[in-house]
Structures are given as structure tokens and as C-alpha cells.
Design a protein around this motif. Structure first.
Motif, PDB file in Angstrom:
ATOM      1  N   TYR A  45       0.822  -1.213   0.000  1.00 38.71           N
ATOM      2  CA  TYR A  45       0.000   0.000   0.000  1.00 38.71           C
ATOM      3  C   TYR A  45       0.858   1.267   0.000  1.00 38.71           C
ATOM      4  CZ  TYR A  45      -4.121  -2.878   0.670  1.00 38.71           C
ATOM      5  OH  TYR A  45      -5.112  -3.802   0.504  1.00 38.71           O
ATOM      6  N   LEU A  46       2.029   1.205   0.611  1.00 40.00           N
ATOM      7  CA  LEU A  46       2.936   2.357   0.579  1.00 40.00           C
ATOM      8  C   LEU A  46       3.413   2.614  -0.854  1.00 40.00           C
ATOM      9  CD1 LEU A  46       4.576   4.466   2.202  1.00 40.00           C
ATOM     10  CD2 LEU A  46       6.388   2.752   2.330  1.00 40.00           C
ATOM     11  N   ILE A  47       3.769   1.560  -1.562  1.00 42.00           N
ATOM     12  CA  ILE A  47       4.190   1.717  -2.963  1.00 42.00           C
ATOM     13  C   ILE A  47       3.036   2.265  -3.801  1.00 42.00           C
ATOM     14  CG2 ILE A  47       4.868   0.442  -5.048  1.00 42.00           C
ATOM     15  CD1 ILE A  47       6.499  -1.402  -3.165  1.00 42.00           C
ATOM     16  N   MET A  48       1.839   1.729  -3.585  1.00 42.13           N
ATOM     17  CA  MET A  48       0.667   2.222  -4.320  1.00 42.13           C
ATOM     18  C   MET A  48       0.437   3.705  -4.025  1.00 42.13           C
ATOM     19  SD  MET A  48      -0.843  -0.172  -6.178  1.00 42.13           S
ATOM     20  CE  MET A  48      -2.543   0.303  -6.301  1.00 42.13           C
ATOM     21  N   GLY A  52       0.664   6.667  -6.760  1.00 45.52           N
ATOM     22  CA  GLY A  52      -0.563   7.444  -6.938  1.00 45.52           C
ATOM     23  C   GLY A  52      -0.362   8.926  -6.672  1.00 45.52           C
ATOM     24  N   LEU A  53       0.365   9.248  -5.607  1.00 43.61           N
ATOM     25  CA  LEU A  53       0.625  10.661  -5.295  1.00 43.61           C
ATOM     26  C   LEU A  53       1.527  11.308  -6.346  1.00 43.61           C
ATOM     27  CD1 LEU A  53       1.046  10.548  -1.409  1.00 43.61           C
ATOM     28  CD2 LEU A  53      -0.865  11.495  -2.730  1.00 43.61           C
ATOM     29  N   THR A  54       2.465  10.539  -6.871  1.00 45.55           N
ATOM     30  CA  THR A  54       3.300  11.065  -7.947  1.00 45.55           C
ATOM     31  C   THR A  54       2.463  11.348  -9.189  1.00 45.55           C
ATOM     32  OG1 THR A  54       5.157   9.779  -7.083  1.00 45.55           O
ATOM     33  CG2 THR A  54       5.392  10.638  -9.309  1.00 45.55           C
ATOM     34  N   ALA A  55       1.552  10.434  -9.516  1.00 39.34           N
ATOM     35  CA  ALA A  55       0.661  10.647 -10.661  1.00 39.34           C
ATOM     36  C   ALA A  55      -0.204  11.885 -10.432  1.00 39.34           C
ATOM     37  CB  ALA A  55      -0.209   9.416 -10.887  1.00 39.34           C
ATOM     38  N   ILE A  99       0.862   1.853 -14.289  1.00 40.69           N
ATOM     39  CA  ILE A  99       1.585   1.104 -13.246  1.00 40.69           C
ATOM     40  C   ILE A  99       0.673   0.840 -12.058  1.00 40.69           C
ATOM     41  CG2 ILE A  99       3.469   1.270 -11.564  1.00 40.69           C
ATOM     42  CD1 ILE A  99       5.081   2.754 -13.724  1.00 40.69           C
ATOM     43  N   GLU A 100      -0.095   1.832 -11.638  1.00 41.56           N
ATOM     44  CA  GLU A 100      -1.057   1.656 -10.540  1.00 41.56           C
ATOM     45  C   GLU A 100      -2.054   0.545 -10.874  1.00 41.56           C
ATOM     46  OE1 GLU A 100      -2.260   3.363  -7.461  1.00 41.56           O
ATOM     47  OE2 GLU A 100      -0.141   3.870  -7.349  1.00 41.56           O
ATOM     48  N   PHE A 101      -2.561   0.571 -12.084  1.00 43.53           N
ATOM     49  CA  PHE A 101      -3.559  -0.417 -12.509  1.00 43.53           C
ATOM     50  C   PHE A 101      -2.954  -1.821 -12.522  1.00 43.53           C
ATOM     51  CE2 PHE A 101      -5.956  -2.661 -15.900  1.00 43.53           C
ATOM     52  CZ  PHE A 101      -7.205  -2.648 -15.288  1.00 43.53           C
ATOM     53  N   LEU A 105      -4.079  -4.988 -10.225  1.00 42.65           N
ATOM     54  CA  LEU A 105      -4.487  -6.286 -10.765  1.00 42.65           C
ATOM     55  C   LEU A 105      -3.640  -7.438 -10.226  1.00 42.65           C
ATOM     56  CD1 LEU A 105      -5.191  -5.532 -14.539  1.00 42.65           C
ATOM     57  CD2 LEU A 105      -6.853  -6.011 -12.739  1.00 42.65           C
ATOM     58  N   LEU A 106      -2.367  -7.183  -9.974  1.00 42.49           N
ATOM     59  CA  LEU A 106      -1.457  -8.240  -9.531  1.00 42.49           C
ATOM     60  C   LEU A 106      -1.229  -8.247  -8.024  1.00 42.49           C
ATOM     61  CD1 LEU A 106       1.230  -7.989 -12.347  1.00 42.49           C
ATOM     62  CD2 LEU A 106      -0.658  -9.610 -12.165  1.00 42.49           C
ATOM     63  N   LYS A 107      -2.141  -7.640  -7.283  1.00 40.31           N
ATOM     64  CA  LYS A 107      -1.977  -7.550  -5.831  1.00 40.31           C
ATOM     65  C   LYS A 107      -1.838  -8.923  -5.189  1.00 40.31           C
ATOM     66  CE  LYS A 107      -4.234  -6.257  -1.577  1.00 40.31           C
ATOM     67  NZ  LYS A 107      -5.459  -5.863  -0.938  1.00 40.31           N
ATOM     68  N   LYS A 108      -2.762  -9.816  -5.471  1.00 43.09           N
ATOM     69  CA  LYS A 108      -2.768 -11.137  -4.841  1.00 43.09           C
ATOM     70  C   LYS A 108      -1.505 -11.945  -5.170  1.00 43.09           C
ATOM     71  CE  LYS A 108      -5.043 -14.298  -2.497  1.00 43.09           C
ATOM     72  NZ  LYS A 108      -5.360 -14.159  -1.111  1.00 43.09           N
ATOM     73  N   PRO A 109      -1.124 -12.071  -6.457  1.00 43.58           N
ATOM     74  CA  PRO A 109       0.099 -12.837  -6.737  1.00 43.58           C
ATOM     75  C   PRO A 109       1.360 -12.215  -6.130  1.00 43.58           C
ATOM     76  CG  PRO A 109      -1.153 -12.515  -8.768  1.00 43.58           C
ATOM     77  CD  PRO A 109      -1.810 -11.698  -7.703  1.00 43.58           C
ATOM     78  N   ILE A 110       1.440 -10.902  -6.153  1.00 46.08           N
ATOM     79  CA  ILE A 110       2.633 -10.241  -5.614  1.00 46.08           C
ATOM     80  C   ILE A 110       2.726 -10.471  -4.110  1.00 46.08           C
ATOM     81  CG2 ILE A 110       3.678  -7.988  -5.109  1.00 46.08           C
ATOM     82  CD1 ILE A 110       2.628  -7.046  -7.833  1.00 46.08           C
ATOM     83  N   THR A 111       1.642 -10.193  -3.390  1.00 48.26           N
ATOM     84  CA  THR A 111       1.694 -10.304  -1.926  1.00 48.26           C
ATOM     85  C   THR A 111       1.841 -11.755  -1.474  1.00 48.26           C
ATOM     86  OG1 THR A 111      -0.725 -10.269  -1.825  1.00 48.26           O
ATOM     87  CG2 THR A 111       0.419  -8.172  -1.497  1.00 48.26           C
TER      88      THR A 111
END
Length: 184
Positions: A45-48, A52-55, A99-101, A105-111
Motif C-alpha cells: 500500500y505504501l508503494i501504491m 498514486g501521489l506522484t501521478a 503502473i497503478e492499474f 491487478l497483480l496484488k494477490k500474486p505479488i503479496t
């Protein structure tokens, strides 16, 4: 044969120490089980949030440049420069949103992949620590000197450690690192 009070106390003490050790291991495993997923999600969530804030920051720059295009005159090609800057920042915003999108989408596999790797590494680390502690415990046990009241064949009490012809000293092999390597 009836147990003495000292034997009963020693048994209770040994069981209590065993219980405390098992409880400590359980707390470690529960901390790993609950702490790793929480840490992974926190980092995710920190990376997200950073992306997001940069965008959002660059989106504000694009909006500012669009307003500048409205007021830009055609003098010295300012309109073309501002519109090129707006298009460049707009592409950057689009890339960050992509990148956010993808991360969403890959939240579950990554975590889940990261959780499995970190948990297995932590469990391997705990197993290595337990093996090390078990080896140290064997070494400590092997070097403990015990004094017992031994009676010889004539009914006389023999005190181990006294060096006289009537009381022989029995030497016991102590645990060494070489024994551990040979499997003895």
C-alpha cells in the motif's frame, strides 16, 4: 518405588520449562504468521500511495500547463512549447496510472509470493537457531559433572573423583565437535 518430593519438584520444573519453551516457539510462529502478511500489505500500500501521489502531482502540472496554453500567445512559439510540455507530462501521468492499474491487478500474486518467500526464510532461520541451540545443549550436557554415591562390591561407599587404589576414577568420554560430524 515412591518418588521423593525433590523428584516430584524436578519433574514439575522440567515440565514447566518445557511448557514455557513450547509457548515461546508458538508465540514466535504466530508473530511470523501474522506479522509477515501485515508487513507485506503495508509495503504494498505504501508503494501504491507513492505511485498514486506522484501521478496526482504530475496531473496537477498537466492541468497547470493546459491553463497556460489557454493564455499563451503565439509569440515565439510559446503555444507549441507549452502544449508539448503538457503532452509529455500527460504521457507520464498515463504511465503512472498504468503502473497503478497493473499493481492493483497483480496484488494477490505479488503479496502471496512475497509472503511465502519471507515466511519460509523466517522458518528456515528458526530451524537453524533450534539446531544450533540443540547442539549447544548437547555440549553443555556432555560437560556436566555428576556426583553419585556408588557402593562397591564390599558395601563401602565410593566417592567418584577421589584418586586412590580403593576408589578408582572412571573417565567418561565427553561430546566434541568431531563426534557431531561423525554422527556419534
Amino acid at each position: 518405588m515412591a518418588k521423593t518430593i525433590k523428584q516430584i519438584i524436578d519433574e514439575v520444573k522440567a515440565e514447566a520449562l518445557s511448557f514455557v519453551g513450547a509457548k515461546r516457539e508458538l508465540v514466535k510462529l504466530e508473530a511470523i504468521e501474522k506479522g509477515v502478511p501485515a508487513g507485506i500489505k503495508g509495503v504494498y500500500y505504501l508503494i501504491m500511495a507513492v505511485v498514486g501521489l506522484t501521478a496526482l502531482l504530475f496531473l496537477q502540472v498537466v492541468i497547470a500547463l493546459l491553463f497556460a496554453m489557454i493564455f499563451a500567445s503565439d509569440l515565439l512559439g510559446a503555444y507549441d512549447t507549452v502544449s508539448a510540455l503538457a503532452a509529455g507530462f500527460g504521457c507520464l501521468v498515463g504511465l503512472l496510472l498504468l503502473i497503478e492499474f497493473i499493481l492493483l491487478l497483480l496484488k494477490k500474486p505479488i503479496t502471496s509470493t512475497l509472503e511465502e518467500k519471507i515466511i519460509s526464510a523466517q522458518l528456515d532461520k528458526l530451524e537453524d537457531m533450534e539446531e544450533k541451540e540443540a547442539g549447544e545443549a548437547r555440549r553443555e550436557t556432555a560437560t556436566v559433572t555428576m556426583v553419585a554415591d556408588v557402593t562397591d562390591v564390599h558395601g563401602e561407599s565410593v566417592i567418584p573423583g577421589t584418586e586412590s587404589p580403593d576408589h578408582p576414577v572412571v573417565e567418561v568420554h565427553q561430546f566434541t565437535d568431531e563426534d557431531d560430524l561423525q554422527g556419534n
